[in-house]
Scaffold this active site. Structure first.
Site, PDB file in Angstrom:
ATOM      1  N   LEU A  36       6.084  12.504  -2.739  1.00 25.35           N
ATOM      2  CA  LEU A  36       4.836  12.978  -2.469  1.00 25.35           C
ATOM      3  C   LEU A  36       4.385  12.303  -0.959  1.00 25.35           C
ATOM      4  CD1 LEU A  36       3.068  12.810  -5.981  1.00 25.35           C
ATOM      5  CD2 LEU A  36       3.349  14.935  -4.662  1.00 25.35           C
ATOM      6  N   ASP A 167      -8.701  -2.402   0.523  1.00 20.23           N
ATOM      7  CA  ASP A 167      -7.779  -1.294   1.298  1.00 20.23           C
ATOM      8  C   ASP A 167      -8.259  -0.016   1.233  1.00 20.23           C
ATOM      9  OD1 ASP A 167      -5.788  -0.911   3.117  1.00 20.23           O
ATOM     10  OD2 ASP A 167      -4.213  -0.513   1.695  1.00 20.23           O
TER      11      ASP A 167
END
Length: 317
Positions: A36, A167
């Site tokens: 993916l 993040d």
């Protein structure tokens, strides 16, 4: 396996710790055609369960910015129990050693080689990065605004725990079929004590262009580190312009300055002349909030509570 009769899927009955062989089987031995995406922490594969349901299986890389055991501990401990519409759901994990013959100092030896994997709900729309900057699929403003509000609601939930994500960026926001955003990838996240507001580290890791300056240059971690990254996410989602730091340039100053100079009220009104007055006001508010979030002085950045209230129209902008 047919589970329709009892209303339960295999996914809902999964144990939290999954065997490596099972994860190999459902990803077709981590085959290339199941990939993916690939990121800093590893490669994500589509796993197809025995009942046909899909899950996303992230196989952590050996050369990730944090040791694999640390990254998996962060993710498992910090998000296993989280249940929120705007946080990706972790459904299982694996940290398992298997005996293999490996080369060590010129000699072949038998050693335990560990694999670390994390399994999440599968979100077929993919990341915000993929959807936002795909020119063939221009995203309507109401969808963008919904995504911004969803990200902020997810971050409000995290900061109340308090978990600092560390993040936030378009790659780490995943979208479900209804374009609801879900914050993902907690490999760098920090769980603070209730009375703790700041921490320091010598080991600065993150994504260039999204790292708050006080963390980048002084190793200071706080909720305001996330607010800086959130500001960039809000600006990118509002403008459709990509924050692309120059090579080896960790800051986003050029991108921020460009937005500050070019995205004036007049430009917004002329560029989006077909939008209603209410939509134009939302765009202006989002640009304003985004630019406040990326101020150098972290104490001048708004809190996530303030941002959510302003986006909901519950306090003055």
């Amino acid at each position: 396996m047919n589970t329709e009769g009892n209303g339960q899927s295999v996914l809902s009955t999964l144990p939290k710790e999954l065997p490596l062989d099972f994860l190999r089987t459902i990803t077709n031995q981590f085959s290339e055609d199941r990939v993916l995406g690939t990121g800093t922490f590893g490669t994500v594969y589509t796993g197809i369960m025995p009942d046909g349901q899909h899950i996303a299986v992230k196989r952590l890389a050996e050369n990730a910015p944090l040791p694999r055991d640390k990254a998996i501990t962060n993710e498992v401990q910090n998000i296993m129990a989280l249940k929120h519409d705007n946080i990706v759901k972790l459904v299982g994990f694996c940290h398992e050693g298997q005996k293999r013959v490996v080369l060590n100092n010129g000699r072949y030896i038998v050693a335990d080689v560990f694999e670390s994997l994390l399994c999440y709900e599968y979100l077929p729309k993919g990341s915000l990065l993929k959807n936002l900057f795909d020119r063939s699929n221009s995203m309507a403003w109401d969808t963008r605004f919904k995504i911004i509000k969803g990200i902020c609601n997810g971050l409000l939930f995290l900061h109340r725990i308090p978990i600092i994500h560390m993040d936030l960026k378009p790659e780490n926001i995943l979208l479900d079929d209804n374009m609801n955003p879900k914050i993902a990838d907690f490999g760098l996240s920090r769980l603070f004590g209730q009375e703790q507001t700041r921490a320091n580290t010598q080991n600065v890791v993150g994504s260039y262009g999204y790292i708050a300056p006080e963390y980048l240059y002084r190793g200071e971690i706080s909720a305001q580190s996330d607010i800086y990254s959130l500001g960039l996410l809000i600006i990118e989602t509002t403008t459709g312009e990509k924050n692309q730091p120059k090579q080896n340039e960790p800051s986003a100053r050029d991108f921020i300055e460009n937005v500050r100079q070019n995205w004036t009220d007049g430009r917004i009104a002329s560029r989006y002349s077909t939008l209603k007055a209410n939509d134009l006001q939302e765009i202006k508010v989002c640009i304003k909030i985004g630019l406040e979030c990326v101020q150098i002085d972290r104490k001048k950045r708004p809190s996530i509570e303030n941002i959510v209230q302003r986006l909901d129209g519950r306090c003055a902008n």
